[in-house]
Design a protein around this motif. Structure first.
Motif, PDB file in Angstrom:
ATOM      1  N   ASP A 125       0.821  -1.209   0.000  1.00  0.00           N
ATOM      2  CA  ASP A 125       0.000   0.000   0.000  1.00  0.00           C
ATOM      3  C   ASP A 125       0.859   1.265   0.000  1.00  0.00           C
ATOM      4  N   GLN A 128       1.922   1.753  -3.673  1.00  0.00           N
ATOM      5  CA  GLN A 128       0.834   2.249  -4.510  1.00  0.00           C
ATOM      6  C   GLN A 128       0.521   3.708  -4.204  1.00  0.00           C
ATOM      7  N   HIS A 132       0.749   6.783  -6.950  1.00  0.00           N
ATOM      8  CA  HIS A 132      -0.419   7.592  -7.308  1.00  0.00           C
ATOM      9  C   HIS A 132      -0.287   9.050  -6.860  1.00  0.00           C
ATOM     10  N   ASP A 173      -6.083   6.180 -10.239  1.00  0.00           N
ATOM     11  CA  ASP A 173      -5.755   5.291  -9.115  1.00  0.00           C
ATOM     12  C   ASP A 173      -5.579   3.847  -9.576  1.00  0.00           C
ATOM     13  N   PRO A 175      -4.248   0.350 -10.160  1.00  0.00           N
ATOM     14  CA  PRO A 175      -3.205  -0.362  -9.430  1.00  0.00           C
ATOM     15  C   PRO A 175      -2.140  -0.935 -10.365  1.00  0.00           C
ATOM     16  N   PRO A 177       0.359  -3.844  -9.535  1.00  0.00           N
ATOM     17  CA  PRO A 177       0.808  -4.781  -8.493  1.00  0.00           C
ATOM     18  C   PRO A 177       2.318  -4.982  -8.429  1.00  0.00           C
TER      19      PRO A 177
END
Length: 219
Positions: A125, A128, A132, A173, A175, A177
């Motif tokens: 998290d 990410q 972003h 946003d 993702p 991975p």
């Protein structure tokens, strides 16, 4: 080519400018405050892209590799942080040998900072959120993926990159991975101040337990 290269190399000058003084006796007890001070000074002096160090890693066979990355942060908890795809060359190398070095070079002031130590990955998290918070272009590049894989053609890159740009604009946003944040927690940090007469000042910090030891090095 060699005969053409050597005269060109000999014609170049290093640090053909006034360089700042550096008193290692006045340096702080830990390296991070000095890094922040030198980084801010490099920015103020107009150093282009001072936040793009060289990252050195090695593969499973111990063969060295190096490339330029972008520094994402530096603090006393996580150390020096950068990011990449886990499947990239650097990601694969760090997976098998989680130890690396960063080298900053700021020629406008004749300064270098070398940082080396073990590397760990941050929670997904965190990676990410970092991605972003950056530009649409950064997200598009991350969405393109397949970093370090063999590319069949420039046309394929253009097609995939265009699709990634469109998705990044449509889904800010989205993702990714494989995007991974890495934190280098230093064992050693060296500060190098160049001198026009080659009396360079080198100050090395070495971690000893929870404290730092400072020592001067011959140039």
């Amino acid at each position: 080519m060699t005969s053409d290269l050597e005269p060109l190399l000999r014609s170049l000058r290093v640090w053909d400018t006034e360089l700042p003084a550096f008193d290692p006796a006045a340096a702080p007890a830990e390296p991070l405050p000095l890094f922040v001070e030198w980084f801010a000074a490099a920015v103020a002096a107009g150093q282009p892209e001072p936040h793009t160090p060289s990252l050195a890693t090695s593969d499973a066979e111990g063969r060295a590799d190096v490339r330029t990355v972008m520094l994402h942060g530096a603090d006393a908890v996580d150390g020096w942080t950068f990011a990449s795809h886990s499947g990239s060359a650097k990601g694969r190398q760090l997976a098998v040998r989680p130890y690396a070095a960063l080298g900053f070079y700021w020629p406008v002031q004749g300064r270098q900072v070398r940082v080396r130590g073990p590397v760990r990955t941050a929670p997904a998290d965190v990676a990410q959120a970092d991605l972003h918070a950056r530009s649409t272009g950064a997200l598009a590049a991350a969405l393109t993926g397949r970093q370090s894989e063999v590319l069949d053609s420039v046309e394929e890159l253009e097609r995939v990159s265009l699709a990634a740009w469109e998705r990044a604009q449509r889904e800010p946003d989205a993702p990714v991975p494989s995007w991974t944040a890495y934190a280098l927690q230093p064992d050693e940090v060296e500060f190098f101040q160049g001198d026009a007469r080659r009396r360079h000042v080198r100050l090395r910090y070495r971690r000893t337990g929870d404290a730092w030891t400072r020592e001067l090095l011959w140039p």
